[in-house]
Motif scaffolding. Structure first.
Motif, PDB file in Angstrom:
ATOM      1  N   VAL A  38      15.903   6.714   8.718  1.00  0.00           N
ATOM      2  CA  VAL A  38      15.250   6.915  10.011  1.00  0.00           C
ATOM      3  C   VAL A  38      14.499   5.662  10.471  1.00  0.00           C
ATOM      4  CG1 VAL A  38      13.137   8.005   9.134  1.00  0.00           C
ATOM      5  CG2 VAL A  38      13.943   8.530  11.420  1.00  0.00           C
ATOM      6  N   TYR A  39      13.847   4.945   9.557  1.00  0.00           N
ATOM      7  CA  TYR A  39      13.104   3.751   9.971  1.00  0.00           C
ATOM      8  C   TYR A  39      14.049   2.636  10.418  1.00  0.00           C
ATOM      9  CZ  TYR A  39       9.028   6.167   8.244  1.00  0.00           C
ATOM     10  OH  TYR A  39       8.043   7.100   8.058  1.00  0.00           O
ATOM     11  N   LEU A  43      16.232   8.984  19.353  1.00  0.00           N
ATOM     12  CA  LEU A  43      16.421   7.541  19.209  1.00  0.00           C
ATOM     13  C   LEU A  43      17.727   7.119  19.862  1.00  0.00           C
ATOM     14  CD1 LEU A  43      15.549   7.151  15.419  1.00  0.00           C
ATOM     15  CD2 LEU A  43      14.080   6.586  17.368  1.00  0.00           C
ATOM     16  N   LYS A  44      17.735   5.920  20.405  1.00  0.00           N
ATOM     17  CA  LYS A  44      18.965   5.362  20.972  1.00  0.00           C
ATOM     18  C   LYS A  44      19.770   4.712  19.853  1.00  0.00           C
ATOM     19  CE  LYS A  44      20.756   2.849  24.849  1.00  0.00           C
ATOM     20  NZ  LYS A  44      20.468   2.246  26.130  1.00  0.00           N
ATOM     21  N   GLN A  55      16.590  -0.042  15.146  1.00  0.00           N
ATOM     22  CA  GLN A  55      17.788  -0.241  15.961  1.00  0.00           C
ATOM     23  C   GLN A  55      17.535   0.226  17.399  1.00  0.00           C
ATOM     24  OE1 GLN A  55      21.321   1.881  14.626  1.00  0.00           O
ATOM     25  NE2 GLN A  55      22.524   0.154  15.300  1.00  0.00           N
ATOM     26  N   SER A  56      16.893   1.366  17.560  1.00  0.00           N
ATOM     27  CA  SER A  56      16.572   1.867  18.890  1.00  0.00           C
ATOM     28  C   SER A  56      15.619   0.912  19.609  1.00  0.00           C
ATOM     29  CB  SER A  56      15.946   3.266  18.777  1.00  0.00           C
ATOM     30  OG  SER A  56      15.722   3.809  20.058  1.00  0.00           O
ATOM     31  N   PHE A  57      14.645   0.404  18.882  1.00  0.00           N
ATOM     32  CA  PHE A  57      13.717  -0.574  19.440  1.00  0.00           C
ATOM     33  C   PHE A  57      14.485  -1.794  19.961  1.00  0.00           C
ATOM     34  CE2 PHE A  57      10.874  -4.234  19.136  1.00  0.00           C
ATOM     35  CZ  PHE A  57       9.728  -3.761  19.756  1.00  0.00           C
ATOM     36  N   HIS A 110       3.926   4.017  11.646  1.00  0.00           N
ATOM     37  CA  HIS A 110       4.962   3.000  11.470  1.00  0.00           C
ATOM     38  C   HIS A 110       5.128   2.166  12.749  1.00  0.00           C
ATOM     39  CE1 HIS A 110       8.765   1.200  10.219  1.00  0.00           C
ATOM     40  NE2 HIS A 110       9.255   1.559  11.379  1.00  0.00           N
ATOM     41  N   ALA A 111       5.191   2.831  13.904  1.00  0.00           N
ATOM     42  CA  ALA A 111       5.379   2.138  15.181  1.00  0.00           C
ATOM     43  C   ALA A 111       4.204   1.205  15.476  1.00  0.00           C
ATOM     44  CB  ALA A 111       5.552   3.142  16.316  1.00  0.00           C
ATOM     45  N   LYS A 112       3.009   1.633  15.162  1.00  0.00           N
ATOM     46  CA  LYS A 112       1.827   0.805  15.403  1.00  0.00           C
ATOM     47  C   LYS A 112       1.848  -0.430  14.500  1.00  0.00           C
ATOM     48  CE  LYS A 112      -2.182   0.068  17.286  1.00  0.00           C
ATOM     49  NZ  LYS A 112      -2.255  -0.367  18.659  1.00  0.00           N
TER      50      LYS A 112
END
Length: 120
Positions: A106-107, A65-66, A112-114, A10-12
């Protein structure tokens, strides 16, 4: 259940980031960070459940996660969303991955953390 591999994929795809493994003492601890400012937006660790106040003897994967402090208390449930392990508990939460349904938010919380960590 969600896995570290699905989070990495997902991050990639979404952010163009790949896991970084900077801790020699903890070779399975993976950091997801911004390319621009190198700030972390996620950390995945394998820890013993007792370190989180949970039952069990086998290591589990945890995603940190932030989050905005005003929503953290509403998210924590003592089952799969806990105070941030090894982080500032006012600003970080920990997901126990093998207890987290991929359909949960979670996604959205990764995004949001990003966004919270991309400012310099």
């Amino acid at each position: 259940m969600i896995t570290r591999e699905t989070i990495f994929k997902h991050a990639k795809e979404k952010y163009g980031t790949s896991p970084d493994y900077p801790f020699q003492k903890f070779p399975n601890y993976a950091i997801l960070r911004h390319a621009s400012n190198k700030k972390w937006y996620a950390l995945i660790m394998n820890v013993l459940p007792k370190k989180l106040g949970l039952e069990g003897n086998e290591e589990i994967d945890v995603l940190n996660l932030k989050c905005p402090p005003e929503i953290i208390d509403g998210l924590r449930n003592g089952k799969n969303i806990l105070p941030g392990y090894h982080m500032d508990k006012e600003n970080w939460i920990s997901f126990v991955l093998d207890r987290t349904d991929p359909n949960e938010e979670v996604y959205n919380l990764i995004e949001q953390s990003f966004n919270l960590t991309k400012k310099e």
